[in-house]
Design a protein around this motif. Sequence first.
Motif, PDB file in Angstrom:
ATOM      1  N   GLU A   1       0.844  -1.227  -0.050  1.00  0.00           N
ATOM      2  CA  GLU A   1       0.080   0.173  -0.067  1.00  0.00           C
ATOM      3  C   GLU A   1       0.885   1.400   0.111  1.00  0.00           C
ATOM      4  OE1 GLU A   1      -3.024   0.017   3.057  1.00  0.00           O
ATOM      5  OE2 GLU A   1      -3.644  -1.974   2.534  1.00  0.00           O
ATOM      6  N   LEU A   2       1.902   1.232   0.634  1.00  0.00           N
ATOM      7  CA  LEU A   2       2.845   2.236   0.880  1.00  0.00           C
ATOM      8  C   LEU A   2       4.024   2.540  -0.297  1.00  0.00           C
ATOM      9  CD1 LEU A   2       3.473   2.472   4.641  1.00  0.00           C
ATOM     10  CD2 LEU A   2       1.736   3.587   3.512  1.00  0.00           C
ATOM     11  N   GLY A   3       4.035   1.303  -1.052  1.00  0.00           N
ATOM     12  CA  GLY A   3       5.226   1.703  -2.032  1.00  0.00           C
ATOM     13  C   GLY A   3       5.051   2.555  -3.106  1.00  0.00           C
ATOM     14  N   PRO A   4       3.982   2.848  -3.524  1.00  0.00           N
ATOM     15  CA  PRO A   4       3.636   3.893  -4.595  1.00  0.00           C
ATOM     16  C   PRO A   4       4.233   5.249  -3.959  1.00  0.00           C
ATOM     17  CG  PRO A   4       1.980   2.331  -4.725  1.00  0.00           C
ATOM     18  CD  PRO A   4       2.648   2.004  -3.583  1.00  0.00           C
ATOM     19  N   SER A   5       4.162   5.466  -2.659  1.00  0.00           N
ATOM     20  CA  SER A   5       4.671   6.700  -2.181  1.00  0.00           C
ATOM     21  C   SER A   5       6.166   6.598  -1.829  1.00  0.00           C
ATOM     22  CB  SER A   5       3.615   7.065  -0.924  1.00  0.00           C
ATOM     23  OG  SER A   5       2.223   7.100  -1.240  1.00  0.00           O
ATOM     24  N   SER A   6       6.729   5.455  -2.396  1.00  0.00           N
ATOM     25  CA  SER A   6       8.178   5.588  -1.956  1.00  0.00           C
ATOM     26  C   SER A   6       8.486   5.459  -0.555  1.00  0.00           C
ATOM     27  CB  SER A   6       8.928   6.750  -2.387  1.00  0.00           C
ATOM     28  OG  SER A   6       8.676   6.611  -3.791  1.00  0.00           O
ATOM     29  N   VAL A   7       7.437   4.641   0.311  1.00  0.00           N
ATOM     30  CA  VAL A   7       7.878   4.393   1.601  1.00  0.00           C
ATOM     31  C   VAL A   7       8.073   3.004   1.750  1.00  0.00           C
ATOM     32  CG1 VAL A   7       6.614   4.196   3.823  1.00  0.00           C
ATOM     33  CG2 VAL A   7       6.336   6.369   2.328  1.00  0.00           C
ATOM     34  N   ARG A   8       9.021   2.424   2.183  1.00  0.00           N
ATOM     35  CA  ARG A   8       9.727   1.089   2.393  1.00  0.00           C
ATOM     36  C   ARG A   8       9.231   0.598   3.771  1.00  0.00           C
ATOM     37  NH1 ARG A   8      14.533   0.146   2.635  1.00  0.00           N
ATOM     38  NH2 ARG A   8      15.448   2.201   3.159  1.00  0.00           N
ATOM     39  N   VAL A   9       8.938  -0.724   3.852  1.00  0.00           N
ATOM     40  CA  VAL A   9       8.710  -1.450   4.978  1.00  0.00           C
ATOM     41  C   VAL A   9       9.337  -2.865   4.993  1.00  0.00           C
ATOM     42  CG1 VAL A   9       6.721  -2.295   6.434  1.00  0.00           C
ATOM     43  CG2 VAL A   9       6.119  -0.354   4.843  1.00  0.00           C
ATOM     44  N   VAL A  10      10.285  -2.934   5.964  1.00  0.00           N
ATOM     45  CA  VAL A  10      11.271  -4.124   6.139  1.00  0.00           C
ATOM     46  C   VAL A  10      11.277  -4.648   7.811  1.00  0.00           C
ATOM     47  CG1 VAL A  10      13.613  -4.849   5.829  1.00  0.00           C
ATOM     48  CG2 VAL A  10      12.727  -2.781   4.521  1.00  0.00           C
ATOM     49  N   SER A  11      11.592  -5.864   7.533  1.00  0.00           N
ATOM     50  CA  SER A  11      11.616  -6.316   9.000  1.00  0.00           C
ATOM     51  C   SER A  11      13.063  -7.018   9.086  1.00  0.00           C
ATOM     52  CB  SER A  11      10.579  -7.820   8.963  1.00  0.00           C
ATOM     53  OG  SER A  11       9.396  -7.180   9.051  1.00  0.00           O
ATOM     54  N   MET A  12      13.606  -7.023  10.348  1.00  0.00           N
ATOM     55  CA  MET A  12      14.861  -7.938  10.679  1.00  0.00           C
ATOM     56  C   MET A  12      14.579  -9.209  11.456  1.00  0.00           C
ATOM     57  SD  MET A  12      17.201  -4.548  11.892  1.00  0.00           S
ATOM     58  CE  MET A  12      18.646  -5.534  12.670  1.00  0.00           C
ATOM     59  N   ARG A  13      14.921 -10.233  10.913  1.00  0.00           N
ATOM     60  CA  ARG A  13      14.754 -11.431  11.620  1.00  0.00           C
ATOM     61  C   ARG A  13      16.041 -11.904  12.248  1.00  0.00           C
ATOM     62  NH1 ARG A  13      14.144 -16.151   7.154  1.00  0.00           N
ATOM     63  NH2 ARG A  13      13.495 -18.106   8.475  1.00  0.00           N
ATOM     64  N   THR A  14      15.830 -12.583  13.546  1.00  0.00           N
ATOM     65  CA  THR A  14      16.829 -12.868  14.046  1.00  0.00           C
ATOM     66  C   THR A  14      16.615 -14.351  14.874  1.00  0.00           C
ATOM     67  OG1 THR A  14      16.568 -12.151  16.490  1.00  0.00           O
ATOM     68  CG2 THR A  14      17.184 -10.390  15.078  1.00  0.00           C
ATOM     69  N   GLY A  15      17.606 -15.045  15.405  1.00  0.00           N
ATOM     70  CA  GLY A  15      17.229 -16.381  16.164  1.00  0.00           C
ATOM     71  C   GLY A  15      17.371 -16.047  17.598  1.00  0.00           C
ATOM     72  N   GLY A  16      17.436 -14.585  17.980  1.00  0.00           N
ATOM     73  CA  GLY A  16      17.748 -14.485  19.413  1.00  0.00           C
ATOM     74  C   GLY A  16      18.911 -13.601  19.523  1.00  0.00           C
ATOM     75  N   ILE A  17      18.891 -12.536  20.475  1.00  0.00           N
ATOM     76  CA  ILE A  17      19.946 -11.644  20.874  1.00  0.00           C
ATOM     77  C   ILE A  17      20.359 -12.160  22.190  1.00  0.00           C
ATOM     78  CG2 ILE A  17      20.927  -9.377  20.849  1.00  0.00           C
ATOM     79  CD1 ILE A  17      19.927 -10.295  18.067  1.00  0.00           C
ATOM     80  N   PRO A  18      21.483 -13.094  22.397  1.00  0.00           N
ATOM     81  CA  PRO A  18      21.631 -13.269  23.758  1.00  0.00           C
ATOM     82  C   PRO A  18      21.772 -12.279  24.798  1.00  0.00           C
ATOM     83  CG  PRO A  18      22.394 -15.130  22.578  1.00  0.00           C
ATOM     84  CD  PRO A  18      21.949 -13.921  21.734  1.00  0.00           C
ATOM     85  N   GLU A  19      22.671 -11.382  24.034  1.00  0.00           N
ATOM     86  CA  GLU A  19      23.326 -10.053  24.977  1.00  0.00           C
ATOM     87  C   GLU A  19      21.692  -9.192  25.481  1.00  0.00           C
ATOM     88  OE1 GLU A  19      26.046  -6.223  23.880  1.00  0.00           O
ATOM     89  OE2 GLU A  19      25.760  -7.578  22.285  1.00  0.00           O
TER      90      GLU A  19
ATOM     91  N   ALA B   1      20.039   1.193   1.272  1.00  0.00           N
ATOM     92  CA  ALA B   1      19.019   0.084   0.943  1.00  0.00           C
ATOM     93  C   ALA B   1      17.546   0.477   0.388  1.00  0.00           C
ATOM     94  CB  ALA B   1      18.652  -0.379   2.238  1.00  0.00           C
ATOM     95  N   ARG B   2      17.965   1.598  -0.533  1.00  0.00           N
ATOM     96  CA  ARG B   2      16.600   1.960  -1.046  1.00  0.00           C
ATOM     97  C   ARG B   2      15.888   1.055  -2.074  1.00  0.00           C
ATOM     98  NH1 ARG B   2      18.654   6.188  -5.715  1.00  0.00           N
ATOM     99  NH2 ARG B   2      19.928   4.642  -7.115  1.00  0.00           N
ATOM    100  N   THR B   3      16.367  -0.130  -2.560  1.00  0.00           N
ATOM    101  CA  THR B   3      15.681  -0.981  -3.286  1.00  0.00           C
ATOM    102  C   THR B   3      15.234  -2.288  -2.459  1.00  0.00           C
ATOM    103  OG1 THR B   3      17.919  -2.435  -3.549  1.00  0.00           O
ATOM    104  CG2 THR B   3      17.409  -0.576  -5.191  1.00  0.00           C
ATOM    105  N   ILE B   4      15.284  -2.105  -1.153  1.00  0.00           N
ATOM    106  CA  ILE B   4      14.959  -3.286  -0.319  1.00  0.00           C
ATOM    107  C   ILE B   4      13.422  -2.827   0.298  1.00  0.00           C
ATOM    108  CG2 ILE B   4      15.266  -4.538   1.974  1.00  0.00           C
ATOM    109  CD1 ILE B   4      18.181  -4.250   1.031  1.00  0.00           C
ATOM    110  N   THR B   5      12.371  -3.422   0.134  1.00  0.00           N
ATOM    111  CA  THR B   5      11.118  -3.418   0.808  1.00  0.00           C
ATOM    112  C   THR B   5      10.443  -4.658   0.962  1.00  0.00           C
ATOM    113  OG1 THR B   5       9.206  -1.973   1.120  1.00  0.00           O
ATOM    114  CG2 THR B   5       9.613  -2.771  -1.340  1.00  0.00           C
ATOM    115  N   SER B   6       9.293  -4.935   1.675  1.00  0.00           N
ATOM    116  CA  SER B   6       8.476  -5.873   1.769  1.00  0.00           C
ATOM    117  C   SER B   6       9.304  -7.442   1.809  1.00  0.00           C
ATOM    118  CB  SER B   6       7.554  -6.036   0.513  1.00  0.00           C
ATOM    119  OG  SER B   6       6.543  -6.909   0.588  1.00  0.00           O
ATOM    120  N   THR B   7      10.148  -7.199   2.690  1.00  0.00           N
ATOM    121  CA  THR B   7      11.005  -8.377   3.104  1.00  0.00           C
ATOM    122  C   THR B   7      11.597  -8.456   4.113  1.00  0.00           C
ATOM    123  OG1 THR B   7      12.662  -9.988   2.103  1.00  0.00           O
ATOM    124  CG2 THR B   7      13.221  -7.544   2.189  1.00  0.00           C
TER     125      THR B   7
END
Length: 250
Positions: A173-191, A233-239
């Motif tokens: 929905e936001l892509g046409p307005s040049s707004v990116r939506v991204v997630s960071m995925r981890t296996g946990g951050i012990p620290e 990272a301007r080419t990265i969205t929806s991932t």
Amino acid sequence: MKLLENKTAVIYGGGGSIGGAMGRAFAAEGARVFLAGRTPEKLDAVAAAIRSEGGLAETAIVDALDESAVNGWVDSVATQTGSIDISVNVISQDALFVPMLDMPVAAFGQAMEKVARSFLLTTRAAARHMVKQGSGVILQFGGSDPTNSTPNLGTVQAGCDLVEGMRRQWACELGPSSVRVVSMRTGGIPEGLPDVPDMAPFKQQMIDATLLKRAATLEDVGRVAVFLVSDHARTITSTQVNISCGALVD
């Protein structure tokens, strides 16, 4: 020039370990950081650390489940700075590690409502400004694992999957307005977990599950987050971006 020079970042859960790591990293790269949460002492500690390194940080007590509070705060930040360039929501879930067969319906519904409401409100508040300015990044943390076969994750896995579903919808929905939506995925951050004896075996399990035999650190989280919200990272969205050191294999 720094990667986030003249950018404005709002972070919900800014007093926590993950929010604090992102806030410090954003500020180090030139962003003006606005930290929101419900615990003044934690927010003030992160802000003080940022300022001690020459960065810009402000704090506010904001309930991410309160629509008027979220909208009012984001609008005030936009009025003050002229833009909302980065929005991050890392508030904690109501984690219930219970088999779905035994999950109390009311508890499950309450946990899912908190996730859905907070991510809808915080994303929408920022998106309204980002659409008008024709730019911006919504960054989420946690991600989900479509290959997951671990039992008894209760509301945690379901909550992450809910956020990812919303991320995909927001991105289209936001892509046409040049707004990116991204997630960071981890296996946990012990620290980022409490430094108590009972947590030591759990932290080691996180490390043992990785291919690199080390887990991501809070510094790693900050560095990757900076890249993802920058123009590099301007080419990265929806991932999802996987920083699990191989614990979660695509």
